[in-house]
Design a protein around this motif. Sequence first.
Motif, short mmCIF file in Angstrom:
data_model
loop_
_atom_site.label_atom_id
_atom_site.label_comp_id
_atom_site.label_asym_id
_atom_site.label_seq_id
_atom_site.Cartn_x
_atom_site.Cartn_y
_atom_site.Cartn_z
N LYS A 277 124.45 -24.10 73.12
CA LYS A 277 124.16 -25.56 72.73
C LYS A 277 125.40 -26.28 73.10
CE LYS A 277 120.41 -25.70 69.72
NZ LYS A 277 119.73 -26.49 68.23
N ALA A 278 126.61 -26.00 72.49
CA ALA A 278 127.86 -26.52 73.07
C ALA A 278 128.15 -26.48 74.52
CB ALA A 278 128.61 -26.02 72.07
N ALA A 279 127.90 -25.56 75.04
CA ALA A 279 128.39 -25.47 76.35
C ALA A 279 127.36 -26.55 77.25
CB ALA A 279 127.83 -24.16 77.10
N VAL A 454 131.09 -23.42 68.31
CA VAL A 454 130.92 -24.65 68.94
C VAL A 454 132.22 -25.09 69.92
CG1 VAL A 454 130.56 -27.28 68.52
CG2 VAL A 454 129.24 -25.65 67.23
N LEU A 455 133.18 -24.62 69.32
CA LEU A 455 134.38 -25.05 70.12
C LEU A 455 134.60 -24.20 71.33
CD1 LEU A 455 137.23 -26.21 70.83
CD2 LEU A 455 137.96 -24.62 69.17
N ASP A 500 125.29 -29.41 63.81
CA ASP A 500 125.20 -30.98 63.74
C ASP A 500 126.53 -31.36 64.92
OD1 ASP A 500 123.38 -31.25 61.51
OD2 ASP A 500 125.08 -31.29 60.07
N LEU A 501 127.41 -30.67 64.95
CA LEU A 501 128.45 -30.99 65.88
C LEU A 501 128.04 -30.99 67.14
CD1 LEU A 501 131.25 -28.69 64.27
CD2 LEU A 501 130.81 -31.23 63.86
N THR A 502 127.11 -30.04 67.49
CA THR A 502 126.64 -30.15 69.13
C THR A 502 125.92 -31.22 69.48
OG1 THR A 502 124.69 -29.15 68.70
CG2 THR A 502 126.45 -27.69 69.16
#
Length: 506
Positions: A277-279, A454-455, A500-502
């Motif tokens: 998701k983060a990507a 996420v990072l 939540d961060l994404t």
Amino acid sequence: MKYLVTAAEMYKIDKYTMESIGIPGAVLMERAALAAFEAVTGYSGAVKGFMKKSACCGQSDYLQTALIMAGIGNNGGDGLALARMLAEAGFSTEVWIVGEEAKASEEWKRQRNILKSYPVNFCSKPGKNEYTILVDALFGVGLSRELSGIFESAVGIFNGLKGRKIALDIPSGVDSDTGRILGRDSVRADETVTFGCYKRGLVLYPGALAAGKVTVADIGIPDFAFAGERPGMFALDEAPEQLLPKRCPWGNKGTFGKVLLAAGSIGMAGAAVLAAKAAYRAGAGMVKVITCAENREILQVSVPEALVGTEEEFGSCFEWADVIAVGPGLGKSKTARGLLEEALCGSRLPLLIDGDGLNLLAEDLKLRQIVAKQGEGGRSMVLTPHVGELARLLGKSIPKLQEDLAERGRDLAMELQTVVAAKDARTFICKAGEPVCVNLSGNSSLATAGSGDVLAGTVAGLMAQGMESYRAACVGAYLHGLSGEREALKCGEHACMAGDLTWRLG
């Protein structure tokens, strides 16, 4: 971007400004005092202090009171100049000199003589228990030893007084290079007005806590005072949209990069979900997740945009991908090791190694040697260890690493010739031949399971779009921190989860 300087770097900058450019030290001191004066009056204008009677009409007005704790160096001289300005502005001003005046600097003595003409009270100890403003001008950036004797006692008394505490340049007792507390305690300021540049100790813990709000004052040191020698540490502070890769208006999903992600062992599907998701949220056009059979249905439901592949087809996807990421939740099984070795030996694509991929490197000398050889050969690689993983990679204890995490990150970056993002309360991005980037965004909302996944996905997504690896790690860490700040505004730092961060990237 803002530079973070050591005491030695600041000394060189000051020296060049005074000796090569020709701006006198007295002028810099006056400008420093003016900057501090603005901070004091900006606060005190709204403060209700003690009552006094107006001489002209007998009406009540508010009396502002100030205590300057001054050492005998140039930081103390800044404090004396500030005392003069406060007295002129109507403050009832006391100067508490700590140290032997006979040993004072020449600039200090000049300021002391000027004050003879002003209504400033000099005292051997504070005359009140409460002041509107208390100013710490004891040491500044030059302190390199632990506080003791009269200085330790003075800091203790100062901290016990009531009033808003403002430190000049850096709170006394904080090491300006590392943020370490030099002794049992330091001044605990509500605000620090620092001059010319950020000092590293103001943003590194625990010094950052002692500094309170930090204001960087322009005192007339020009940019060319660096004399071609840029400081060894910086931080990003731009708006996110200025840092993200430019989007081609006629681009397509292939244009914006393809991430091949090996992640998630049995019971660890969440790591693969978060990274994928983060990507995407970082702007990647396509993401293919290589994971075990047990995770594939979860991936297809949680990230329907992602392609899902088997471990057996990993190598066949190299030609398709723009970047490979290995490690989030991958485990340390024989299969996991095989995936990492295949990513190293079967491709020259940019590579990010996170999580269990780093643990495999720490335990397998052969893999570590392959990384070092490829790093020397110019392959673009990013390692993203948290302090525990970095400790295993370097064979050191976590407390020892945390004494100077930036330097230890540089050690690993030098050894393996890769980019290393050493993660802790502050993340340091290190690469041989480059200044260290320290990430100042974020808060405790990021200290939650899955945040590192996420990072990893964020950095991989940026790399897929063609961003150079060092730059991608710097920008990715910064965006990751900003996402935590934004989410905390919505639900509080305690309630934030990695998922939540994404939704806050970009």
